[in-house]
Design a protein around this motif. Structure first.
Motif, PDB file in Angstrom:
ATOM      1  N   ASP A   1       3.802  10.292   3.179  1.00  0.00           N
ATOM      2  CA  ASP A   1       4.335  10.383   4.536  1.00  0.00           C
ATOM      3  C   ASP A   1       3.222  10.288   5.578  1.00  0.00           C
ATOM      4  O   ASP A   1       3.412   9.713   6.650  1.00  0.00           O
ATOM      5  CB  ASP A   1       5.095  11.700   4.708  1.00  0.00           C
ATOM      6  CG  ASP A   1       6.384  11.724   3.895  1.00  0.00           C
ATOM      7  OD1 ASP A   1       6.886  10.633   3.557  1.00  0.00           O
ATOM      8  OD2 ASP A   1       6.868  12.828   3.576  1.00  0.00           O
ATOM      9  N   LEU A   2       2.060  10.858   5.262  1.00  0.00           N
ATOM     10  CA  LEU A   2       0.940  10.800   6.199  1.00  0.00           C
ATOM     11  C   LEU A   2       0.546   9.351   6.461  1.00  0.00           C
ATOM     12  O   LEU A   2       0.389   8.925   7.610  1.00  0.00           O
ATOM     13  CB  LEU A   2      -0.243  11.590   5.642  1.00  0.00           C
ATOM     14  CG  LEU A   2      -1.477  11.730   6.533  1.00  0.00           C
ATOM     15  CD1 LEU A   2      -2.170  13.063   6.270  1.00  0.00           C
ATOM     16  CD2 LEU A   2      -2.468  10.603   6.283  1.00  0.00           C
ATOM     17  N   PHE A   3       0.385   8.570   5.393  1.00  0.00           N
ATOM     18  CA  PHE A   3       0.021   7.172   5.569  1.00  0.00           C
ATOM     19  C   PHE A   3       1.140   6.385   6.246  1.00  0.00           C
ATOM     20  O   PHE A   3       0.880   5.444   7.005  1.00  0.00           O
ATOM     21  CB  PHE A   3      -0.319   6.546   4.219  1.00  0.00           C
ATOM     22  CG  PHE A   3      -1.651   6.974   3.673  1.00  0.00           C
ATOM     23  CD1 PHE A   3      -2.784   6.974   4.469  1.00  0.00           C
ATOM     24  CD2 PHE A   3      -1.781   7.381   2.352  1.00  0.00           C
ATOM     25  CE1 PHE A   3      -4.016   7.352   3.983  1.00  0.00           C
ATOM     26  CE2 PHE A   3      -3.012   7.775   1.844  1.00  0.00           C
ATOM     27  CZ  PHE A   3      -4.129   7.765   2.657  1.00  0.00           C
TER      28      PHE A   3
ATOM     29  N   PHE B   1       0.830  -1.201   0.000  1.00  0.00           N
ATOM     30  CA  PHE B   1       0.000   0.000   0.000  1.00  0.00           C
ATOM     31  C   PHE B   1       0.869   1.258   0.000  1.00  0.00           C
ATOM     32  O   PHE B   1       0.607   2.213  -0.734  1.00  0.00           O
ATOM     33  CB  PHE B   1      -0.922  -0.012   1.221  1.00  0.00           C
ATOM     34  CG  PHE B   1      -1.702   1.240   1.410  1.00  0.00           C
ATOM     35  CD1 PHE B   1      -2.831   1.510   0.645  1.00  0.00           C
ATOM     36  CD2 PHE B   1      -1.325   2.174   2.361  1.00  0.00           C
ATOM     37  CE1 PHE B   1      -3.549   2.671   0.826  1.00  0.00           C
ATOM     38  CE2 PHE B   1      -2.044   3.334   2.553  1.00  0.00           C
ATOM     39  CZ  PHE B   1      -3.159   3.592   1.778  1.00  0.00           C
ATOM     40  N   LEU B   2       1.922   1.269   0.809  1.00  0.00           N
ATOM     41  CA  LEU B   2       2.801   2.431   0.883  1.00  0.00           C
ATOM     42  C   LEU B   2       3.564   2.629  -0.426  1.00  0.00           C
ATOM     43  O   LEU B   2       3.770   3.762  -0.869  1.00  0.00           O
ATOM     44  CB  LEU B   2       3.772   2.279   2.055  1.00  0.00           C
ATOM     45  CG  LEU B   2       3.126   2.311   3.449  1.00  0.00           C
ATOM     46  CD1 LEU B   2       4.152   2.001   4.526  1.00  0.00           C
ATOM     47  CD2 LEU B   2       2.470   3.665   3.705  1.00  0.00           C
ATOM     48  N   ARG B   3       3.995   1.537  -1.054  1.00  0.00           N
ATOM     49  CA  ARG B   3       4.664   1.666  -2.349  1.00  0.00           C
ATOM     50  C   ARG B   3       3.712   2.240  -3.394  1.00  0.00           C
ATOM     51  O   ARG B   3       4.105   3.086  -4.205  1.00  0.00           O
ATOM     52  CB  ARG B   3       5.180   0.292  -2.808  1.00  0.00           C
ATOM     53  CG  ARG B   3       6.401  -0.201  -2.068  1.00  0.00           C
ATOM     54  CD  ARG B   3       7.075  -1.337  -2.839  1.00  0.00           C
ATOM     55  NE  ARG B   3       6.152  -2.452  -3.047  1.00  0.00           N
ATOM     56  CZ  ARG B   3       6.012  -3.480  -2.205  1.00  0.00           C
ATOM     57  NH1 ARG B   3       6.737  -3.504  -1.084  1.00  0.00           N
ATOM     58  NH2 ARG B   3       5.182  -4.462  -2.475  1.00  0.00           N
ATOM     59  N   HIS B   4       2.475   1.784  -3.349  1.00  0.00           N
ATOM     60  CA  HIS B   4       1.474   2.293  -4.294  1.00  0.00           C
ATOM     61  C   HIS B   4       1.284   3.797  -4.119  1.00  0.00           C
ATOM     62  O   HIS B   4       1.224   4.547  -5.103  1.00  0.00           O
ATOM     63  CB  HIS B   4       0.150   1.559  -4.072  1.00  0.00           C
ATOM     64  CG  HIS B   4      -0.970   2.048  -4.945  1.00  0.00           C
ATOM     65  ND1 HIS B   4      -1.186   1.567  -6.217  1.00  0.00           N
ATOM     66  CD2 HIS B   4      -1.922   2.999  -4.739  1.00  0.00           C
ATOM     67  CE1 HIS B   4      -2.231   2.174  -6.747  1.00  0.00           C
ATOM     68  NE2 HIS B   4      -2.693   3.050  -5.867  1.00  0.00           N
ATOM     69  N   ASN B   5       1.191   4.254  -2.890  1.00  0.00           N
ATOM     70  CA  ASN B   5       1.016   5.687  -2.633  1.00  0.00           C
ATOM     71  C   ASN B   5       2.229   6.488  -3.092  1.00  0.00           C
ATOM     72  O   ASN B   5       2.089   7.584  -3.637  1.00  0.00           O
ATOM     73  CB  ASN B   5       0.761   5.921  -1.138  1.00  0.00           C
ATOM     74  CG  ASN B   5      -0.679   5.673  -0.753  1.00  0.00           C
ATOM     75  OD1 ASN B   5      -1.531   6.529  -0.934  1.00  0.00           O
ATOM     76  ND2 ASN B   5      -0.954   4.490  -0.238  1.00  0.00           N
TER      77      ASN B   5
ATOM     78  N   GLU C   1       4.202   5.836  -5.486  1.00  0.00           N
ATOM     79  CA  GLU C   1       4.270   5.884  -6.945  1.00  0.00           C
ATOM     80  C   GLU C   1       3.191   6.764  -7.566  1.00  0.00           C
ATOM     81  O   GLU C   1       3.379   7.306  -8.658  1.00  0.00           O
ATOM     82  CB  GLU C   1       4.152   4.465  -7.505  1.00  0.00           C
ATOM     83  CG  GLU C   1       5.328   3.563  -7.145  1.00  0.00           C
ATOM     84  CD  GLU C   1       5.062   2.115  -7.528  1.00  0.00           C
ATOM     85  OE1 GLU C   1       3.968   1.844  -8.085  1.00  0.00           O
ATOM     86  OE2 GLU C   1       5.930   1.266  -7.277  1.00  0.00           O
ATOM     87  N   HIS C   2       2.055   6.921  -6.895  1.00  0.00           N
ATOM     88  CA  HIS C   2       0.919   7.574  -7.531  1.00  0.00           C
ATOM     89  C   HIS C   2       0.468   8.864  -6.854  1.00  0.00           C
ATOM     90  O   HIS C   2      -0.337   9.599  -7.432  1.00  0.00           O
ATOM     91  CB  HIS C   2      -0.288   6.623  -7.578  1.00  0.00           C
ATOM     92  CG  HIS C   2      -0.065   5.420  -8.448  1.00  0.00           C
ATOM     93  ND1 HIS C   2       0.527   4.262  -7.981  1.00  0.00           N
ATOM     94  CD2 HIS C   2      -0.341   5.206  -9.755  1.00  0.00           C
ATOM     95  CE1 HIS C   2       0.585   3.373  -8.946  1.00  0.00           C
ATOM     96  NE2 HIS C   2       0.068   3.917 -10.041  1.00  0.00           N
ATOM     97  N   TYR C   3       0.942   9.169  -5.642  1.00  0.00           N
ATOM     98  CA  TYR C   3       0.453  10.341  -4.935  1.00  0.00           C
ATOM     99  C   TYR C   3       1.624  11.237  -4.507  1.00  0.00           C
ATOM    100  O   TYR C   3       2.783  10.877  -4.619  1.00  0.00           O
ATOM    101  CB  TYR C   3      -0.370   9.943  -3.708  1.00  0.00           C
ATOM    102  CG  TYR C   3      -1.603   9.146  -4.062  1.00  0.00           C
ATOM    103  CD1 TYR C   3      -2.703   9.756  -4.647  1.00  0.00           C
ATOM    104  CD2 TYR C   3      -1.642   7.771  -3.840  1.00  0.00           C
ATOM    105  CE1 TYR C   3      -3.823   9.027  -4.981  1.00  0.00           C
ATOM    106  CE2 TYR C   3      -2.760   7.029  -4.174  1.00  0.00           C
ATOM    107  CZ  TYR C   3      -3.851   7.668  -4.755  1.00  0.00           C
ATOM    108  OH  TYR C   3      -4.953   6.934  -5.089  1.00  0.00           O
ATOM    109  N   ALA C   4       1.232  12.401  -3.957  1.00  0.00           N
ATOM    110  CA  ALA C   4       2.228  13.383  -3.535  1.00  0.00           C
ATOM    111  C   ALA C   4       2.987  12.876  -2.309  1.00  0.00           C
ATOM    112  O   ALA C   4       2.528  12.000  -1.576  1.00  0.00           O
ATOM    113  CB  ALA C   4       1.550  14.710  -3.218  1.00  0.00           C
ATOM    114  N   ASP C   5       4.161  13.462  -2.080  1.00  0.00           N
ATOM    115  CA  ASP C   5       4.997  13.040  -0.960  1.00  0.00           C
ATOM    116  C   ASP C   5       4.289  13.218   0.380  1.00  0.00           C
ATOM    117  O   ASP C   5       4.450  12.401   1.278  1.00  0.00           O
ATOM    118  CB  ASP C   5       6.305  13.840  -0.956  1.00  0.00           C
ATOM    119  CG  ASP C   5       7.219  13.422  -2.101  1.00  0.00           C
ATOM    120  OD1 ASP C   5       7.025  12.311  -2.623  1.00  0.00           O
ATOM    121  OD2 ASP C   5       8.104  14.210  -2.469  1.00  0.00           O
TER     122      ASP C   5
END
Length: 327
Positions: free
Chosen positions: A219-221, A205-209, A211-215
């Protein structure tokens, strides 16, 4: 043995006025004897003295002698039991009064939920009833109608739980003898069993974020998963409560969205939530990354305000964690 003295009486009176003095004739109006439909019925009852002073209660406007007599008997019975059921109080007026009294002691989102149940469901369904006349059958009929209409079990339960809480307050304040919703509320629906992610699923899940979302969202997740903080708690996290040198942070605030619109800071959900949390190496890395970003953007290179704000520095709405972890 002598009979117990009568403490009240029932009589008819009207609002006709004397032509010379302008005062109401009340029960002395001559039309009352000539026309049985003239005026309305009233009761007058002497109550127990209060600090040595005599107390008399008069209530009028009843359509029949029997109705006024029943109300007088209820007043005397209530005095004996320590309860006074005011038949002029409707369910609607009581619920509004109860909401106003609870507003100062409830969390904003909890109050908003109560207010929504009261205005959307309870007042339209039961508001017209006099408070002492509300019966379990009224409540059960409404529940049955909602279920037949396909209303969600959780929604029906929340509405009825709100009514039960409100009527409990009426019983505690001696305004009702019993709570008609006490046994009418359906059982609380069981929450669906939640499945915790495995470490591999959380990492995916963290790798997906990343790759596809802002930093910032990544970091929040990262911090959420590393600390177990609730969404509202991490969105309300201030840099003043983050102690990077000591590798820990303190949960002091939570962020609540009122009706999915108005955002407010408040205390955490439970007393145990106000606690220190140790930071893992990955959480530390995420917070250091956010600290570097915000210090470089700040004119004086200081860390202040929220850890995860919007671009304008204000509190952000709660993020949705609906992304399925990649395989």
């Amino acid at each position: 043995m002598g009979q117990r003295p009568q403490r009240g009486r029932v009589y008819r009176r009207c609002g006709c006025k004397d032509g010379s003095s302008g005062k109401q004739l009340g029960s002395w109006c001559p039309q009352l004897a000539a026309d049985v439909k003239h005026g309305t019925w009233t009761y007058c009852v002497d109550l127990a003295p209060d600090e040595g002073r005599r107390r008399t209660r008069r209530r009028g406007g009843f359509s029949s002698r029997a109705e006024a007599a029943r109300e007088m008997a209820a007043v005397l019975d209530g005095e004996l039991r320590g309860v006074y059921e005011n038949r002029r109080t409707t369910v609607a007026s009581f619920l509004r009064e109860w909401l106003a009294a609870r507003k100062i002691e409830l969390a904003p989102n909890t109050y908003a939920g109560y207010a929504d149940c009261v205005q959307r469901d309870l007042i339209p369904a039961f508001g017209r009833h006099r408070l002492p006349d509300l019966r379990p059958q009224h409540i059960e009929d409404w529940i049955r109608a909602q279920q037949e209409a396909g209303r969600g079990r959780v929604t029906v339960y929340r509405v009825m739980a709100t009514l039960r809480n409100a009527l409990n307050a009426a019983v505690r304040s001696w305004r009702l003898r019993y709570n008609p919703a006490k046994y009418a509320v359906p059982p609380k629906p069981r929450a669906a069993e939640r499945t915790c992610w495995t470490p591999d699923e959380a990492a995916a899940f963290l790798r997906h974020n990343k790759e596809h979302y802002a930093d910032q969202l990544t970091d929040l997740f990262e911090v959420m998963l590393g600390t177990g903080m609730r969404r509202g708690e991490i969105l309300a996290l201030h840099w003043s409560d983050v102690h990077l040198m000591d590798r820990k942070l303190y949960v002091r605030w939570t962020l609540a969205a009122i009706n999915n619109a108005e955002i407010r800071f408040g205390e955490p959900k439970t007393e145990a939530s106000r606690a220190w949390i140790s930071l893992s190496p990955r959480s530390m890395t995420a917070l250091h990354r956010q600290a570097a970003i915000q210090m470089s953007a700040h004119p004086q290179g200081r860390l202040e305000g929220l850890v995860f704000p919007r671009p304008d520095g204000q509190a952000a709405p709660a993020p949705a964690m609906a992304v399925e972890p990649a395989a």
